[in-house]
Design a protein around this motif. Structure first.
Motif, mmCIF file in Angstrom:
data_model
loop_
_atom_site.group_PDB
_atom_site.id
_atom_site.type_symbol
_atom_site.label_atom_id
_atom_site.label_comp_id
_atom_site.label_asym_id
_atom_site.label_seq_id
_atom_site.Cartn_x
_atom_site.Cartn_y
_atom_site.Cartn_z
ATOM 1 N N SER A 147 -5.642 5.926 1.105
ATOM 2 C CA SER A 147 -6.595 6.081 0.007
ATOM 3 C C SER A 147 -7.292 7.438 -0.006
ATOM 4 C CB SER A 147 -7.656 4.975 0.069
ATOM 5 O OG SER A 147 -8.539 5.171 1.157
ATOM 6 N N ASP A 156 -5.604 -2.053 -8.502
ATOM 7 C CA ASP A 156 -5.455 -2.155 -7.046
ATOM 8 C C ASP A 156 -6.822 -2.160 -6.357
ATOM 9 O OD1 ASP A 156 -2.728 -2.103 -7.400
ATOM 10 O OD2 ASP A 156 -2.508 0.011 -6.887
ATOM 11 N N ALA A 208 0.825 -1.203 0.000
ATOM 12 C CA ALA A 208 0.000 0.000 0.000
ATOM 13 C C ALA A 208 0.861 1.255 0.000
ATOM 14 C CB ALA A 208 -0.940 -0.008 1.208
ATOM 15 N N VAL A 256 -4.107 0.908 4.241
ATOM 16 C CA VAL A 256 -4.858 1.044 2.990
ATOM 17 C C VAL A 256 -5.895 2.157 3.103
ATOM 18 C CG1 VAL A 256 -6.553 -0.100 1.513
ATOM 19 C CG2 VAL A 256 -4.474 -1.310 2.185
#
Length: 263
Positions: free
Chosen positions: A198, A168, A97, A194
């Motif tokens: 994001s 992804d 990540a 993650v």
């Protein structure tokens, strides 16, 4: 109290903020202004990049090292599982990540900034005077393209980053289709990494970042508005609801950042 030297829109800083909130640790945010603020940060810590965590007289740089330090020093609500295979999977996803979503997310966001005048003006700190907001809003897209080329963000590079991020997000969506978290039934460092990284793909819906309210739930159109990834972003926002402290809270850990001062 813990002190986090950060930049509000740094996804690596957000990764650490989410970890701190998950562990229930109070902390004070110190905003590091790019450029001058980084000089002062280097004088204090020997590091120019955020995030840097200060715990007493100890400074810890790098989001992964901060996570490992916090798990060792404050073991409640562990981030890294004890089971060997689950631990290995957690560390693999966290590292992936950092290198994939973290790096490519910046490139993808540049495309959204280039395409929308309102979007790039809204990304300025809320304290920015209107005269500077209007100046930034009026920068032509072709000028931004030239600036992007100067930092290696050519149109081809940006398109490739968005293509990779689509893959992804598809993989993450498949992992979450029948599981509440990425590595099992409990959240781990993999989930928090993650989710935090994001934010540049799509900002959380809630009041977690010092951004104008109209940017909540907005992001890179090709990713944020794609129904194929709705499950992922719903999972991310649900995780934020569970663990991230909103800015409107009266907790010391969620007050507005303090700007770093130069002696």
């Amino acid at each position: 109290m813990l002190e986090l030297y950060q930049w509000e829109l740094s996804q690596y800083s957000e990764k650490v903020r989410l970890i701190l909130d998950y562990k229930g640790l109070d902390y004070r945010k110190i905003e590091v202004t790019p450029g001058i603020g980084q000089i002062e940060l280097f004088r204090l810590t020997g590091q120019r990049q955020v995030p840097v965590l200060k715990d007493g007289n100890k400074y810890i740089a790098d989001s992964t090292e901060i996570a490992k330090y916090l798990d060792s020093k404050y073991p409640d609500r562990p981030l890294i599982p004890q089971d060997p295979k689950q631990k290995a999977l957690t560390l693999l996803i966290e590292e992936w990540a950092d290198e994939s979503i973290g790096i490519k997310g910046r490139k993808a966001l540049f495309s959204a900034i280039s395409q929308s005048q309102d979007f790039r003006k809204s990304l300025l700190p809320t304290s920015t005077p209107d005269i500077f907001r209007n100046l930034v809003e009026g920068v032509p897209s072709d000028i931004l393209t030239v600036l992007g080329l100067g930092v290696g963000y050519s149109p081809d590079v940006i398109r490739a980053a968005i293509t990779d991020l689509k893959q992804d997000l598809e993989a993450l969506t498949l992992l979450l289709a029948d599981s509440p978290y990425l590595t099992g039934d409990e959240p781990t460092l993999a989930d928090l990494a993650v989710a935090g990284l994001s934010i540049l793909l799509k900002f959380p819906d809630g009041p977690y970042l010092d951004l104008p309210i109209n940017l909540r739930g907005k992001g890179v159109p090709a990713l944020a508005e794609n129904p194929d990834y709705q499950l992922f972003f719903e999972w991310r926002d649900r995780l934020y609801t569970q663990f991230r402290k909103p800015l409107i809270s009266t907790s010391p850990s969620s007050t507005a950042p303090t700007s770093i001062q130069i002696d």
